[in-house]
Design a protein around this motif. Sequence first.
Motif, PDB file in Angstrom:
ATOM      1  N   VAL A  55      41.937 -13.407 -18.271  1.00 24.92           N
ATOM      2  CA  VAL A  55      42.123 -14.818 -17.940  1.00 24.92           C
ATOM      3  C   VAL A  55      42.276 -15.611 -19.238  1.00 24.92           C
ATOM      4  CG1 VAL A  55      41.084 -16.835 -16.841  1.00 24.92           C
ATOM      5  CG2 VAL A  55      40.768 -14.572 -15.835  1.00 24.92           C
ATOM      6  N   ASN A  56      43.443 -16.214 -19.382  1.00 20.11           N
ATOM      7  CA  ASN A  56      43.718 -17.016 -20.581  1.00 20.11           C
ATOM      8  C   ASN A  56      43.517 -18.488 -20.242  1.00 20.11           C
ATOM      9  OD1 ASN A  56      44.723 -14.639 -22.025  1.00 20.11           O
ATOM     10  ND2 ASN A  56      46.472 -14.795 -20.632  1.00 20.11           N
ATOM     11  N   PHE A  69      39.632 -14.215 -21.737  1.00 19.37           N
ATOM     12  CA  PHE A  69      38.375 -13.665 -21.240  1.00 19.37           C
ATOM     13  C   PHE A  69      38.665 -12.604 -20.176  1.00 19.37           C
ATOM     14  CE2 PHE A  69      38.004 -18.114 -22.376  1.00 19.37           C
ATOM     15  CZ  PHE A  69      36.976 -18.107 -23.305  1.00 19.37           C
ATOM     16  N   SER A  70      37.994 -11.462 -20.281  1.00 19.73           N
ATOM     17  CA  SER A  70      38.186 -10.372 -19.328  1.00 19.73           C
ATOM     18  C   SER A  70      37.287 -10.571 -18.117  1.00 19.73           C
ATOM     19  CB  SER A  70      37.861  -9.027 -19.981  1.00 19.73           C
ATOM     20  OG  SER A  70      38.768  -8.747 -21.025  1.00 19.73           O
ATOM     21  N   VAL A  71      37.856 -10.319 -16.937  1.00 17.62           N
ATOM     22  CA  VAL A  71      37.077 -10.428 -15.700  1.00 17.62           C
ATOM     23  C   VAL A  71      36.251  -9.156 -15.546  1.00 17.62           C
ATOM     24  CG1 VAL A  71      37.133 -10.815 -13.221  1.00 17.62           C
ATOM     25  CG2 VAL A  71      38.904 -11.821 -14.688  1.00 17.62           C
ATOM     26  N   ARG A  72      34.945  -9.329 -15.446  1.00 15.91           N
ATOM     27  CA  ARG A  72      34.039  -8.191 -15.340  1.00 15.91           C
ATOM     28  C   ARG A  72      34.120  -7.557 -13.953  1.00 15.91           C
ATOM     29  NH1 ARG A  72      29.771 -12.102 -17.302  1.00 15.91           N
ATOM     30  NH2 ARG A  72      28.865 -11.759 -15.241  1.00 15.91           N
ATOM     31  N   PRO A  73      33.549  -6.339 -13.793  1.00  8.83           N
ATOM     32  CA  PRO A  73      33.544  -5.693 -12.472  1.00  8.83           C
ATOM     33  C   PRO A  73      32.868  -6.525 -11.385  1.00  8.83           C
ATOM     34  CG  PRO A  73      33.043  -4.081 -14.167  1.00  8.83           C
ATOM     35  CD  PRO A  73      33.062  -5.414 -14.851  1.00  8.83           C
ATOM     36  N   ASP A  74      31.954  -7.434 -11.775  1.00  8.98           N
ATOM     37  CA  ASP A  74      31.305  -8.284 -10.769  1.00  8.98           C
ATOM     38  C   ASP A  74      32.127  -9.518 -10.439  1.00  8.98           C
ATOM     39  OD1 ASP A  74      30.979  -9.766 -13.077  1.00  8.98           O
ATOM     40  OD2 ASP A  74      28.797  -9.932 -12.946  1.00  8.98           O
ATOM     41  N   MET A  76      33.200 -11.935 -12.507  1.00 13.65           N
ATOM     42  CA  MET A  76      32.849 -13.132 -13.262  1.00 13.65           C
ATOM     43  C   MET A  76      33.362 -13.052 -14.699  1.00 13.65           C
ATOM     44  SD  MET A  76      28.975 -14.063 -12.024  1.00 13.65           S
ATOM     45  CE  MET A  76      28.611 -14.375 -10.314  1.00 13.65           C
ATOM     46  N   ILE A  77      33.434 -14.216 -15.340  1.00  9.66           N
ATOM     47  CA  ILE A  77      33.701 -14.299 -16.771  1.00  9.66           C
ATOM     48  C   ILE A  77      32.662 -15.216 -17.399  1.00  9.66           C
ATOM     49  CG2 ILE A  77      36.191 -13.916 -16.532  1.00  9.66           C
ATOM     50  CD1 ILE A  77      36.567 -16.940 -16.981  1.00  9.66           C
ATOM     51  N   THR A  78      32.493 -15.070 -18.692  1.00  8.13           N
ATOM     52  CA  THR A  78      31.644 -15.973 -19.467  1.00  8.13           C
ATOM     53  C   THR A  78      32.518 -16.623 -20.526  1.00  8.13           C
ATOM     54  OG1 THR A  78      29.645 -14.661 -19.118  1.00  8.13           O
ATOM     55  CG2 THR A  78      29.643 -16.171 -20.989  1.00  8.13           C
ATOM     56  N   THR A  79      32.684 -17.946 -20.451  1.00 12.80           N
ATOM     57  CA  THR A  79      33.512 -18.664 -21.413  1.00 12.80           C
ATOM     58  C   THR A  79      32.640 -19.135 -22.571  1.00 12.80           C
ATOM     59  OG1 THR A  79      33.211 -20.879 -20.464  1.00 12.80           O
ATOM     60  CG2 THR A  79      34.878 -19.458 -19.449  1.00 12.80           C
ATOM     61  N   LYS A  80      33.252 -19.866 -23.471  1.00 10.34           N
ATOM     62  CA  LYS A  80      32.531 -20.309 -24.663  1.00 10.34           C
ATOM     63  C   LYS A  80      31.533 -21.422 -24.363  1.00 10.34           C
ATOM     64  CE  LYS A  80      36.358 -18.961 -27.630  1.00 10.34           C
ATOM     65  NZ  LYS A  80      37.398 -19.398 -28.587  1.00 10.34           N
ATOM     66  N   LEU A  81      31.623 -22.011 -23.179  1.00  4.36           N
ATOM     67  CA  LEU A  81      30.682 -23.080 -22.842  1.00  4.36           C
ATOM     68  C   LEU A  81      30.043 -22.892 -21.474  1.00  4.36           C
ATOM     69  CD1 LEU A  81      29.620 -25.708 -24.120  1.00  4.36           C
ATOM     70  CD2 LEU A  81      31.435 -26.944 -22.912  1.00  4.36           C
ATOM     71  N   ILE A  82      30.692 -22.141 -20.607  1.00  2.00           N
ATOM     72  CA  ILE A  82      30.192 -21.957 -19.242  1.00  2.00           C
ATOM     73  C   ILE A  82      29.880 -20.485 -19.032  1.00  2.00           C
ATOM     74  CG2 ILE A  82      30.683 -22.243 -16.791  1.00  2.00           C
ATOM     75  CD1 ILE A  82      32.767 -24.347 -17.593  1.00  2.00           C
ATOM     76  N   ASP A  84      28.886 -17.173 -16.789  1.00  2.68           N
ATOM     77  CA  ASP A  84      28.926 -16.514 -15.480  1.00  2.68           C
ATOM     78  C   ASP A  84      29.553 -17.377 -14.389  1.00  2.68           C
ATOM     79  OD1 ASP A  84      27.748 -14.342 -16.624  1.00  2.68           O
ATOM     80  OD2 ASP A  84      25.736 -14.762 -15.886  1.00  2.68           O
ATOM     81  N   ILE A  85      30.832 -17.631 -14.539  1.00  3.15           N
ATOM     82  CA  ILE A  85      31.569 -18.330 -13.495  1.00  3.15           C
ATOM     83  C   ILE A  85      32.385 -17.299 -12.721  1.00  3.15           C
ATOM     84  CG2 ILE A  85      33.380 -18.908 -15.174  1.00  3.15           C
ATOM     85  CD1 ILE A  85      34.080 -21.300 -13.394  1.00  3.15           C
ATOM     86  N   GLU A  86      32.282 -17.322 -11.393  1.00  2.00           N
ATOM     87  CA  GLU A  86      33.000 -16.361 -10.566  1.00  2.00           C
ATOM     88  C   GLU A  86      34.468 -16.757 -10.468  1.00  2.00           C
ATOM     89  OE1 GLU A  86      32.743 -14.138  -6.216  1.00  2.00           O
ATOM     90  OE2 GLU A  86      31.251 -15.640  -6.788  1.00  2.00           O
ATOM     91  N   VAL A  87      35.359 -15.808 -10.746  1.00  3.59           N
ATOM     92  CA  VAL A  87      36.784 -16.104 -10.748  1.00  3.59           C
ATOM     93  C   VAL A  87      37.577 -15.235  -9.779  1.00  3.59           C
ATOM     94  CG1 VAL A  87      36.689 -16.909 -13.132  1.00  3.59           C
ATOM     95  CG2 VAL A  87      37.252 -14.517 -12.664  1.00  3.59           C
TER      96      VAL A  87
END
Length: 211
Positions: A55-56, A69-74, A76-82, A84-87
């Motif tokens: 996710v760019n 940011f790479s989408v994890r198996p769960d 979600m991604i973790t950005t530089k400010l937020i 564990d946001i589900e994508v």
Amino acid sequence: MNCKTFALRSLVVFCAVVTVLGCSSNSKLPEATIHPSLTSDINDYRYLIGPGDSVNIFVWRNPELSGSFSVRPDGMITTKLIEDIEVTGRTPTQLARELEEKLSVYINNPRVSVTIGGYVGPFSEQVRVIGEATNPKAVNYKENMTLLDLMISVGGITEFASGNNTQLIRTVDGRQEAYRIFIDDLIRDGDISKNVDILPGDIIIIPEAWF
């Protein structure tokens, strides 16, 4: 240990194993949860983000918050400010609007755009081909995919396949419906009228012929 004692102990162990297996056979695993695709019309397909995608995120005038940011198996991604946001299961536009809402807590009037790399998508969007296909597998859905496209992806069917008795399983209004499709007529006889549209989440079951 004499033979009689050994035999008795073996019988006890055997009975214990049978008892455990008997108890296990009465247990019932939960059924798989159906996650229907959001696409129910071939002309209304929208790509959804899934695990494994990249996710760019671009935040206007805030390059320090932008990045890939790479989408994890769960899902979600973790950005530089937020954190564990589900994508997963969202379109890029939906994610951009959600990020704007969350970032508005920290910066004034954020503007976010989202692009995707990798194009893996969620499991619910994959098309699965099982049975007597040359190469049974799950195929990532592409816009306007047809049965012929899918057969090319799996290398066609085996010589033992009963192609005209193939079942297409599709989730319609939360229920799985079965449809008969005619793969032999399509790829062996060249009857293009047997080509049908494929939707995300479809399952193709190709049976073996009875000789």
